[in-house]
Every structure is written in structure tokens, then in C-alpha cells.
Enzyme design. Structure first.
Site, PDB file in Angstrom:
ATOM      1  N   ASP A 582       0.766  -1.258   0.000  1.00  0.00           N
ATOM      2  CA  ASP A 582       0.000   0.000   0.000  1.00  0.00           C
ATOM      3  C   ASP A 582       0.796   1.307   0.000  1.00  0.00           C
ATOM      4  OD1 ASP A 582      -1.739  -2.064   0.406  1.00  0.00           O
ATOM      5  OD2 ASP A 582      -2.992  -1.015   1.841  1.00  0.00           O
ATOM      6  N   GLU A 806      -1.288  -8.950  12.656  1.00  0.00           N
ATOM      7  CA  GLU A 806      -1.107  -8.572  11.260  1.00  0.00           C
ATOM      8  C   GLU A 806       0.341  -8.141  10.978  1.00  0.00           C
ATOM      9  OE1 GLU A 806      -3.533  -5.229  10.217  1.00  0.00           O
ATOM     10  OE2 GLU A 806      -3.313  -5.552   8.061  1.00  0.00           O
TER      11      GLU A 806
END
Ligand code: NAG
Length: 836
Positions: A582, A806
Site C-alpha cells: 500500500d 497482522e
């Protein structure tokens, strides 16, 4: 990681983009309305001026229309999986499963119109909370599967305040409809010796989606004797909820019963429906004890909320049985398939009580043995704690496998010869998807590049599951060879994603990580894998061809991710969601001149795997076509020419770039990007981090390459990528390190430690540590140090929080982002096993 919900946190930015789009659409609409009003003069103009123009335009309009259609047309190659491969007739043992990863506990069939089962619970008292779907912020946790074999058995623990729940299931094969299964749910107090034992309700429900098949058989007020039913896929079947007992024995416990049924309001609305029906008129009155109030369901004994003609209108049914008991207790739910019972299971006795205990124990024992045989952690000398982490990592990944069915939204590629045509998003055909998910609470749906990492672990355990998953993903290929990177299929998945992020863009790619498990299949010699690859080859070929053609860069053998964010004044560095990384910094000023190093490496890996595959399958034509491409992409001098930045001493992206950008507060606009001097110019992008390592990560360099040394230098340097918790995504020395991308967008791939890339790095270090060359010893040493850092930190965080995360902080190792994240963080198991 390119995730919708992550983007939602940057909402004001995206909102600005949406507003901008709407503004662009506005004048066009006004114009067309004006055109109608002007009448006959307009008609003359139309013939003389507009018509010839329209004829020219219609060429590009037709082309756009054609593209739009192809974007939502399925690829014509034969399917990679045999027809009906999910049906109970062909794959009975996979028909039922915990394929609803977003609920704490539930099972369903692999079917477009499944029969679904699930569990809700509530602890009565001051403010009862109804638990059902996994949520980030509901205070439940830690939770996760201690065991799950991906097929027939699992045991999960859930902490909810003062309660500890254990949910277990086991399947028993038989018949032609997917066999029998049983559940046991045990509720105990968290700490022993608490004075007042809580009163808890368990809600077991069954729902059908579009087909009405359930017949409840009432035993007494509020209590069902059983639920019977019939469907073409399941034949005759029966659910029986057994009376509660004390945990671990058969001593009955007093239970209060409530029941409720209605037509299915829609799967995303089940929780709300139950909440809205609960009321406090009910009393739990065990003999000899004082009564206690509880929230109960009203006990309707007819199908409610029917359509005007008394039919369910194909919405399906929803039936829920509530049982309320004093903690501690166990309750069992038994599902019996008519054909399995008739075929011999009846003679074995009901899978409940001590038989169920036995079945669960023998499955747990078999799991432990198979786990050690597969990963050999004990043999390698890993501690019992590390082994437990490994089991939880595998079980969480397998327990996160879901089956989804539905239609995605696709925005076709709108750029046609320079002019941009307005095309609305269109519905993709209805497709099934059998896939693991990154996170049960936060990302409970399919993500393309995550799945390649997931299947690396899954295939070691059960190669068949990987063939099933890859076959389903390749079934999503459109006519051009594109697969959308985020799959939001079905109501239950859709409700989790804000509407503006439902749309997948047919021009955007995502790393082709599915080729990693394919490469592993090629190394093995499993005939079933090779048979699968033979069927899958045309699709893999089409997918790869689309990638390398559609993402071609400005010069031959360079590549560029399509779909970078546009340069808005609020963004420090416009993001590149398709890359999966990202907000990893790229050229400061997005342009078509960019060359992306990671993408080039992915394409090089893809070409190499495709050629190996074609060679193994004897696909001479494909070898002739792809062989030269693979050779050019593998040639180090070309990689050097396009990506080696002598001034930086590493490989890098190339583009229109300046380092002199930063965010400055500018009231009332908030943070605004300021570009200083030097002005942007075409150059290599100074952003040392994961992207710089890609030629190493994907093992594209020769062990004697002069570039290997410098890459190991930055990897091993704590001023750059090395941290005590694993490799950080962006060098601590980078000006972008730890920087927000906008006021509302915290850093994501700007320093944190990610397990997928650390796993690739470990694999690469292990690889170079085993090949003769000037860096062999150093690579081997770095491998063992990095492995100790990564495994040690994931273990510490797991012991402290009960979750896999994560990402992990490179400063203190803390788990960050969402949890549980038993997508690619589960690769910690393969790192422990040193299996790359
Ligand atoms: C780089 O970006 C700047 C600012 O947008 C622009 O003025 C310049 O023309 C670009 N340079 C190249 C070579 O594209």
C-alpha cells in the site's frame, strides 16, 4: 496489503476522490438534460456536426463497451477443477466445514445455497452482550483454534470476560450427502472458585438460504425434540440438541429453553433479529434454587414474517434454539445424515456423550502425530511452547478457510487510446470461492496475494486443500486473464465492506503469489498435483500473460503497477494498493515513466515458474513463447541496467521523484504536502526497504552476483532493515520511516515487521546459505539469526496476548494492526520448521 478497510481509515482522502469524480460527472449530466430542451435546432446540429463526430467516437465507445463486457466475462479455458467438484457426491468429506470464518463458531455446506449453522451466546447479568460474529472491538478474546485439521475435526477456545468457551466439532463420514457431524460447546468460569456462577444462554441456529427445508418437532414449550429436513444436496437429515450436562461427564444440568423461528431476514441481519426479539420476561427455575431472570426468545411456534401469500418467497428459514444453563456445562448438537445413518452409522451409535469424547480425543491424537510427522518441530528440538504456537498457527489458518459464493463488482479498464470513457461498474458472474482468509475478524474474505502465502503452509499439511483453493481462484479469471485482488462474494462478506470499496478494477494487478505454491508443487512429485497443474495450465498461462502485458513499463522488460493513487495535495506519497505494499514509498510524482522493481521481480519469478511448468507438462509451444522472456527477465545485466542505482548502492524503483516532500499543517485544510527543492526529476527512488530486497527475496540473483553482498549489507544493518524482531519494511534511515501518509492514514508498510516478507527473506537466506559462493556462510548465519528473532518475537507476543498479529512493531516487537491474523503470519510455523 491493499485492503478495503485499511483504505477506509484514509476515508477523507478517498472521499475527496469520490467527490472529485462526482463533480466531473455533474456537468455532463446537466448538458444532456439541456440538449433535450433545445428541441429542433438541436436536431439539425446533430445531423451536421454531431453525427460525424459521434461516428468517430462510437468507435472508441464500441471498444470500451467490448472491454467492459470482457471484464465481466469468465475465461473460456476449461475449469481447473472437475465439474461438481464441491458437491457431496464428488467430495463428500469437504462438503461440511467451518466455512464461515467470520463467526465465532458455525458450519455450512460448500454450496451456492448452503444450509448454515451457527452459535450465539450471552452471559446474563447487568448488560448482556450477544456474541456471534468475530469483531475487533467486542472485548472477546483471545480466541482461536487449538486444533483444526481442515477437514473433519477442530477444537477452539474463546475467552469472553469471566467465561471460557470451548467449541469442538467432529465429522463422521458415511452415505452420499456429506456424512454426520457433532458439536460440543463447553462453558466454564475463567477462574475457579468464583462465588456467583454466571447464567449463560447458548443459541444454536440453523438457516437456509433460499430454500425451505426445515421442520421443527416440538417437544415441550420452548424446546425442540429435533429439527428434520430434506434437500436435494443433503437428502434427509436431522439436528438434535442434547440436554446440557456437567463438563466432562453425563450428569444432567437443568436448562431453560426458548425457541424462535422465522423466514431468513438475510444472513447479515441474524444478530440484529435475535437481539430485537430478546426480552426479559423469562425465569430460570432449577428445582430447589431461587429463580433468576434472563433474556429469552419469545417462543413463536409458527413461521413468522411470511410474504403476503404466506410463502417465504425463497428467502429461506431461520430457526434458533436457546438453552440457558448455570455455568459450568456442556451442550452437544448432533447432525445426522439420513443416507449416512442408513449406510451403517446408526449401528455405530449416536455421535454424542462418551462416543463423541472418544472421537474428539482420537482426532486430537492423530492431529498431534501428523503435525510432528509433517513439521518435525519436536525432532528439531523446538520447545513445547513453540510447538503449541505452530499448532495454533496451522489450526487458525485452516479454521479460517471459508466458502463464498456471489457476484463481485468490477470496473472495466476505461482508458481507450488516450481518451477516458465513463463506464459504470458491472456485476461479475456468480462464482464460488474456497479460500483461506487473512483475518476472521477484520478481513474475512478472499485476498489474492495473501492466498499464495496461505497455501504455502496449507499444501504442506494437505495438498488437496491447496488444489481446491487454487482451482477456485483460477475459476475467477476473466476473459482477459485478470483476477480481482479482493473478493467480496455474498451478503455476509459484502456487509463488512463499505460500498465505495466493493469495486475491483480490471486494470489493476496484484502480486502473482499463487505461483509460489505452484512452484512448490513442481518440486514435489505428487501425481495428483501434476494432474491438477495440467488442467490448470491454460489458466495460469492466461493469468501470467495478462500480468506481464497489462503492467508493461515504459521500456522493454520494465514493469509498472497500474492504479497508483493520483497525486492529491493531502498525500505524502500516493499509494500503490495493487502492489500489496500500500503506502510503501514510490516515486514522489506518479507518472507513466515509473519502473517498479518488485513488480519486475514478480514477473521474472512468474516467467520462471511458467516455463518450468510448461517444460514439465511438455507444452512445447508455451516453452518456446515464454522461454526467451524468462531468460531476459533472469539476465542480471538487464536487471542492473533498469534498476541498479549506483548512487544508492542498491536496486530501486525509477520515476519522477524528489526526496523533498513532507506534510505540513495548513489550517483549516489539515496536513498538506509541500514539495521543496530539489524539484522532482527522473531518477532512482531513494526508499530503502522491502522493495530494494526483491531480487534477493525471490532468489533471482546468482550466488556469485556482485549485488548479493550489498543487499545482505542493508538487510543486516540495524540502521536500515535489521531489527531484533525481524526485518522492517522500510529502513530506519529512510525519510519516510514511520511517516503517516495523510492526516488520517497512519504508516502501514513504513517500518513495521511483516511475516510474509520475512518468510521470503528467510527462504532466500537459507537458499544462498546452501549454495557455494562468496556469501554462503554469511547468508547461513543471517538466516539463523533472523529466524530466531522472528520466531522469538511472534512467540512472545502470542504468549502475552493469545493472538497472531497482522504486523509487529520494529521498535518493541508489539503486535499491531488486526488480530487474529492467521493468514500469512501463520508462516511462522514454516520458519520454525525451516521449510521454505
Ligand atoms: C516531474 O513532475 C513535475 C511535477 O509534476 C513535472 O513538472 C515534471 O514535468 C515531471 N518530470 C518528468 C520528466 O516527467
Amino acid at each position: 496489503m491493499a485492503r478495503g478497510e485499511r483504505r477506509r481509515r484514509g476515508a477523507p482522502t478517498d472521499g475527496a476522490r469520490v467527490a472529485e469524480g462526482a463533480a466531473r460527472g455533474g456537468p455532463a449530466r446537466r448538458e444532456s438534460r439541456g440538449g433535450v430542451a433545445r428541441g429542433t435546432v438541436a436536431a439539425a446540429v446533430l445531423v451536421i456536426v454531431v453525427l460525424p463526430l459521434a461516428l468517430t467516437l462510437s468507435g472508441s465507445w464500441l471498444l470500451a463497451w467490448h472491454r467492459a463486457r470482457r471484464a465481466v466475462t469468465l475465461h473460456s479455458a476449461p475449469p481447473a477443477l472437475p465439474p461438481d467438484s464441491s458437491s457431496p457426491a464428488v467430495t463428500p468429506d469437504l462438503f461440511w466445514g467451518t466455512y464461515r470464518p467470520h463467526v465465532y463458531f458455525g458450519m455450512k455446506t460448500r454450496s451456492p445455497q448452503p444450509l448454515l449453522t451457527g452459535l450465539m451466546w450471552a452471559q446474563h447479568g447487568t448488560t448482556p452482550k450477544l456474541r456471534h460474529t468475530c469483531e475487533q472491538g467486542d472485548g472477546v478474546g483471545p480466541y482461536g483454534w487449538e486444533f483444526h485439521d481442515g477437514l473433519s475435526f477442530g477444537r477452539q477456545h474463546i475467552q469472553d470476560g469471566a467465561l471460557r468457551l470451548t467449541t469442538e466439532f467432529v465429522k463422521r463420514p458415511g452415505g452420499q450427502h456429506g456424512g454426520d457431524w457433532s458439536w460440543r460447546v463447553t462453558v466454564e468460569p475463567q477462574a475457579s472458585g468464583t462465588s456467583a456462577l454466571p447464567l449463560v444462554s447458548l443459541f444454536f441456529y440453523v438457516a437456509t438460504d433460499g430454500k425451505e427445508v426445515l421442520v421443527p418437532e416440538v417437544e415441550a414449550k420452548g424446546q425442540l425434540k429435533f429439527i428434520s429436513g430434506h434437500s436435494s444436496e443433503l437428502g434427509d437429515f436431522r439436528f438434535t440438541l442434547l440436554a446440557p450436562t456437567s463438563p466432562g461427564n453425563t450428569t444432567p444440568k437443568y436448562g431453560s429453553y426458548n425457541v424462535f423461528w422465522s423466514s431468513n431476514p438475510g444472513l447479515p441481519l441474524l444478530t440484529e433479529m435475535v437481539k430485537s426479539r430478546l426480552n426479559g420476561w423469562f425465569q430460570h427455575r432449577p428445582p430447589g434454587a431461587s429463580p433468576e431472570r434472563y433474556l429469552g426468545l419469545p417462543g413463536s411456534l409458527k413461521w413468522e414474517d411470511r410474504g403476503p401469500n404466506g410463502q417465504g418467497q425463497g428467502q429461506g428459514q431461520f430457526l434458533i434454539q436457546q438453552v440457558t444453563v448455570k455455568v459450568p456445562f456442556s451442550v452437544e448438537l448432533v447432525f445426522e445424515s439420513g443416507s449416512a445413518q442408513a449406510g451403517g452409522n446408526q449401528a455405530l451409535g449416536q455421535l454424542a456423550g462418551s462416543l463423541l469424547t472418544q472421537a474428539l480425543e482420537s482426532h486430537a491424537e492423530a492431529f498431534r502425530e501428523r503435525f510432528e510427522k509433517t513439521f518435525q518441530l519436536q525432532k528439531k528440538g523446538l520447545s513445547p511452547e513453540e510447538q503449541a504456537l505452530g499448532q495454533a498457527a496451522l489450526s487458525g489458518l485452516l479454521g479460517g478457510i471459508g466458502y463464498f459464493y456471489g457476484q463481485g463488482l468490477v470496473l472495466p479498464d476505461m482508458k481507450v487510446e488516450g481518451s477516458e470513457q465513463k463506464v459504470a461498474p458491472a456485476l461479475f458472474p456468480p462464482v464460488p470461492l474456497f479460500t483461506a482468509v487473512p483475518s476472521r475478524s477484520f478481513f474475512p474474505r478472499g485476498f489474492l496475494w495473501d492466498e499464495g502465502f496461505h497455501q504455502l503452509l496449507v499444501q504442506r499439511w494437505d495438498p488437496r486443500l491447496t488444489r481446491e483453493a487454487l482451482g477456485h481462484w483460477l475459476g475467477l479469471l476473466n476473459a482477459d486473464g485478470w483476477i480481482g485482488r479482493e473478493q467480496v462474494l455474498g451478503d455476509e462478506a459484502r456487509v463488512r465492506v463499505p460500498p465505495e470499496f466493493l469495486v475491483q478494477r480490471a486494470a489493476h494487478a496484484n502480486p502473482p503469489t499463487l505461483l509460489l505454491p505452484v512452484a512448490h508443487m513442481l518440486e514435489g512429485n505428487d501425481p495428483a498435483d501434476l494432474a491438477f497443474l495440467r488442467r490448470a495450465f491454460p489458466r495460469l498461462h492466461a493469468w501470467f500473460s495478462w500480468l506481464h502485458q497489462s503492467q508493461a513499463g515504459p521500456v522493454p522488460l520494465s514493469y509498472r503497477w497500474r492504479g497508483r493513487d493520483s497525486a492529491l495535495p493531502t498525500l505524502l506519497n500516493p499509494k500503490t494498493l495493487p502492489s500489496g505494499l500500500d503506502d510503501y514509498p514510490r516515486a514522489s510524482h506518479p507518472s507513466a515513466t515509473e519502473r517498479h522493481l518488485d513488480l519486475r521481480c514478480w514477473v521474472a519469478l512468474g516467467a520462471r515458474v511458467l516455463v518450468q511448468l510448461a517444460e514439465q507438462l511438455g507444452e512445447a509451444e508455451a516453452v518456446a513463447e515464454l522461454g526467451p522472456l524468462a531468460a531476459s527477465l533472469g539476465a542480471e545485466e538487464i536487471l542492473d541496467e533498469l534498476h541498479w542505482a549506483p548512487e544508492l548502492g542498491v536496486f530501486a524503483d525509477f520515476g519522477n521523484h524528489t526526496k523533498a516532500v513532507h506534510l505540513k499543517p495548513r489550517p483549516p485544510h489539515g496536513l498538506v504536502r509541500v514539495v521543496g527543492r530539489p524539484h522532482p526529476r527522473l531518477q532512482y527512488v531513494d526508499a530503502l526497504g522491502y522493495v530494494s530486497l526483491f531480487p534477493l527475496l525471490l532468489r533471482l540473483l546468482d550466488p556469485h552476483s556482485s549485488r548479493l553482498g550489498p543487499l545482505l549489507d542493508v538487510l543486516a544493518d540495524s540502521r536500515h532493515l535489521w531489527s531484533p524482531f525481524g526485518l522492517r519494511s522500510l529502513a530506519a534511515s529512510s525519510p519516510f520511516y514511520g511517516q503517516r501518509n495523510s492526516e488520517h492514514d497512519p504508516p502501514y508498510w513504513r517500518g513495521a515487521v511483516w511475516l510474509n516478507v520475512n518468510y521470503l527473506a528467510l527462504g532466500a537466506l537459507h537458499h544462498y546459505g546452501h549454495l557455494k559462493g562468496p556469501h554462503q556462510a554469511r547468508a547461513a548465519k543471517l538466516h539463523s539469526e533472523l529466524r530466531a528473532n522472528v520466531v522469538g518475537n511472534v512467540l512472545r507476543q502470542y504468549q502475552a496476548t493469545g493472538f497472531l498479529w497482522e504486523q509487529y512493531s520494529d521498535r518493541d516487537g508489539r503486535g499491531m494492526g488486526c488480530r487474529p491474523f492467521q493468514g500469512w503470519t501463520s508462516l511462522v510455523l514454516l520458519a520454525m520448521a525451516e521449510d521454505y
